[in-house]
Motif scaffolding. Sequence first.
Motif, short mmCIF file in Angstrom:
data_model
loop_
_atom_site.label_atom_id
_atom_site.label_comp_id
_atom_site.label_asym_id
_atom_site.label_seq_id
_atom_site.Cartn_x
_atom_site.Cartn_y
_atom_site.Cartn_z
N ARG A 23 -18.22 -2.24 -18.30
CA ARG A 23 -17.91 -0.91 -17.77
C ARG A 23 -16.40 -0.84 -17.57
O ARG A 23 -15.86 -1.53 -16.73
CB ARG A 23 -18.65 -0.71 -16.45
N PRO A 24 -15.71 -0.02 -18.36
CA PRO A 24 -14.26 0.07 -18.21
C PRO A 24 -13.89 0.66 -16.85
O PRO A 24 -14.54 1.58 -16.36
CB PRO A 24 -13.81 0.98 -19.34
N LEU A 25 -12.85 0.10 -16.26
CA LEU A 25 -12.34 0.56 -14.98
C LEU A 25 -10.85 0.83 -15.12
O LEU A 25 -10.19 0.26 -15.99
CB LEU A 25 -12.57 -0.48 -13.89
N ARG A 26 -10.34 1.68 -14.25
CA ARG A 26 -8.93 2.02 -14.26
C ARG A 26 -8.34 1.65 -12.91
O ARG A 26 -8.87 2.04 -11.87
CB ARG A 26 -8.81 3.52 -14.52
N LEU A 27 -7.23 0.91 -12.93
CA LEU A 27 -6.53 0.57 -11.70
C LEU A 27 -5.85 1.82 -11.17
O LEU A 27 -5.04 2.44 -11.87
CB LEU A 27 -5.49 -0.53 -11.94
N VAL A 28 -6.18 2.23 -9.95
CA VAL A 28 -5.58 3.43 -9.37
C VAL A 28 -4.66 3.11 -8.19
O VAL A 28 -3.91 3.97 -7.76
CB VAL A 28 -6.65 4.47 -8.95
N GLU A 29 -4.73 1.89 -7.70
CA GLU A 29 -3.86 1.50 -6.60
C GLU A 29 -3.82 -0.01 -6.48
O GLU A 29 -4.82 -0.68 -6.69
CB GLU A 29 -4.38 2.09 -5.27
N SER A 30 -2.66 -0.50 -6.16
CA SER A 30 -2.52 -1.89 -5.72
C SER A 30 -1.56 -1.88 -4.55
O SER A 30 -0.63 -1.07 -4.50
CB SER A 30 -2.03 -2.80 -6.85
N ARG A 31 -1.82 -2.75 -3.61
CA ARG A 31 -0.99 -2.78 -2.40
C ARG A 31 -1.00 -4.19 -1.85
O ARG A 31 -2.05 -4.83 -1.80
CB ARG A 31 -1.55 -1.81 -1.37
N THR A 32 0.15 -4.63 -1.43
CA THR A 32 0.26 -5.93 -0.77
C THR A 32 0.57 -5.70 0.70
O THR A 32 1.49 -4.96 1.04
CB THR A 32 1.39 -6.77 -1.41
N PHE A 33 -0.22 -6.31 1.55
CA PHE A 33 -0.02 -6.22 2.99
C PHE A 33 0.89 -7.35 3.46
O PHE A 33 1.04 -8.37 2.77
CB PHE A 33 -1.37 -6.26 3.72
N GLY A 34 1.47 -7.20 4.63
CA GLY A 34 2.40 -8.19 5.15
C GLY A 34 1.81 -9.57 5.34
O GLY A 34 2.52 -10.57 5.29
N ASN A 35 0.50 -9.66 5.52
CA ASN A 35 -0.15 -10.96 5.71
C ASN A 35 -0.54 -11.63 4.38
O ASN A 35 -1.16 -12.67 4.39
CB ASN A 35 -1.38 -10.81 6.60
N GLY A 36 -0.17 -11.01 3.26
CA GLY A 36 -0.47 -11.58 1.95
C GLY A 36 -1.74 -11.09 1.29
O GLY A 36 -2.02 -11.41 0.14
N VAL A 37 -2.55 -10.31 2.00
CA VAL A 37 -3.75 -9.73 1.40
C VAL A 37 -3.31 -8.69 0.38
O VAL A 37 -2.37 -7.93 0.61
CB VAL A 37 -4.65 -9.09 2.48
N VAL A 38 -4.01 -8.67 -0.76
CA VAL A 38 -3.70 -7.72 -1.83
C VAL A 38 -4.93 -6.84 -2.07
O VAL A 38 -6.04 -7.34 -2.24
CB VAL A 38 -3.32 -8.45 -3.14
N LEU A 39 -4.71 -5.54 -2.06
CA LEU A 39 -5.76 -4.57 -2.38
C LEU A 39 -5.65 -4.21 -3.86
O LEU A 39 -4.57 -3.84 -4.33
CB LEU A 39 -5.61 -3.30 -1.53
N LEU A 40 -6.75 -4.32 -4.58
CA LEU A 40 -6.87 -3.81 -5.94
C LEU A 40 -7.96 -2.74 -5.91
O LEU A 40 -9.11 -3.03 -5.56
CB LEU A 40 -7.22 -4.91 -6.93
N ARG A 41 -7.59 -1.53 -6.25
CA ARG A 41 -8.53 -0.41 -6.22
C ARG A 41 -8.75 0.09 -7.64
O ARG A 41 -7.80 0.49 -8.32
CB ARG A 41 -7.97 0.70 -5.33
N HIS A 42 -9.99 0.04 -8.09
CA HIS A 42 -10.36 0.45 -9.44
C HIS A 42 -11.41 1.55 -9.38
O HIS A 42 -12.28 1.52 -8.52
CB HIS A 42 -10.95 -0.74 -10.23
N GLU A 43 -11.33 2.48 -10.34
CA GLU A 43 -12.33 3.54 -10.47
C GLU A 43 -12.93 3.47 -11.87
O GLU A 43 -12.32 2.95 -12.80
CB GLU A 43 -11.68 4.92 -10.30
N ARG A 44 -14.09 4.06 -12.00
CA ARG A 44 -14.72 4.20 -13.31
C ARG A 44 -13.85 5.09 -14.19
O ARG A 44 -13.15 5.96 -13.69
CB ARG A 44 -16.09 4.85 -13.20
N THR A 45 -13.93 4.89 -15.48
CA THR A 45 -13.25 5.77 -16.41
C THR A 45 -14.28 6.57 -17.18
O THR A 45 -15.38 6.10 -17.45
CB THR A 45 -12.36 4.98 -17.40
#
Length: 191
Positions: free
Chosen positions: A167-189
């Motif tokens: 299922r193809p997905l599209r990256l719509v957001e990435s964010r790095t928090f100060g504590n080193g956690v990384v958010l990867l947000r993907h949606e369906r295409t």
Amino acid sequence: MRKIVLMMSVSLDGYMEGPDRQIDWHQVDEELHQHMNDTLRPMGGFLDGRVTHELMAAYWPTADARPDAAPVEAEFAEIWRAKPKIVFSRTLKPGPADWHTTVLPEVVPAAIRALKEEPGGDLALGGADLAATFLEHDLVDEFRTYIHPVRIGAGRRHLPTTSFAPRPLRLVESRTFGNGVVLLRHERTGT
């Protein structure tokens, strides 16, 4: 139409919990907690499996009454109590339950699609077994993966190892928090 959003914290090596269901390695500081509050506040409700719901119900209904409760924790306790919750469980009694909860015995894809057509905010999906069922029925519209900077070496994988059609997905957001956690947000295409 509202979306089903799978939100999961995972270790760098792909586990959502340790071998004995530990989640004490989660690195939730004030910044990340506030982000979660801001993300979940506009949601239309929570879709959880029994284990996730029982963990939440054991702590959040009265978390803001603790004298040492941080303001972000008190804020989330209010958010959690106010939101409608649907819990999928074969062992809990079906029907209404405490804390704006409805227990359903199984995932019925047509009913989930109808729920998405109702007015209101997106629906936050939690719990590994429930996520696997929603993925099996192609019901997840968005993935918000919070990668914590820790290796735990063993436990339960974030996503099931069973095979699904690509299922193809599209990256719509990435964010790095100060504590080193990384958010990867993907949606369906394309859907």
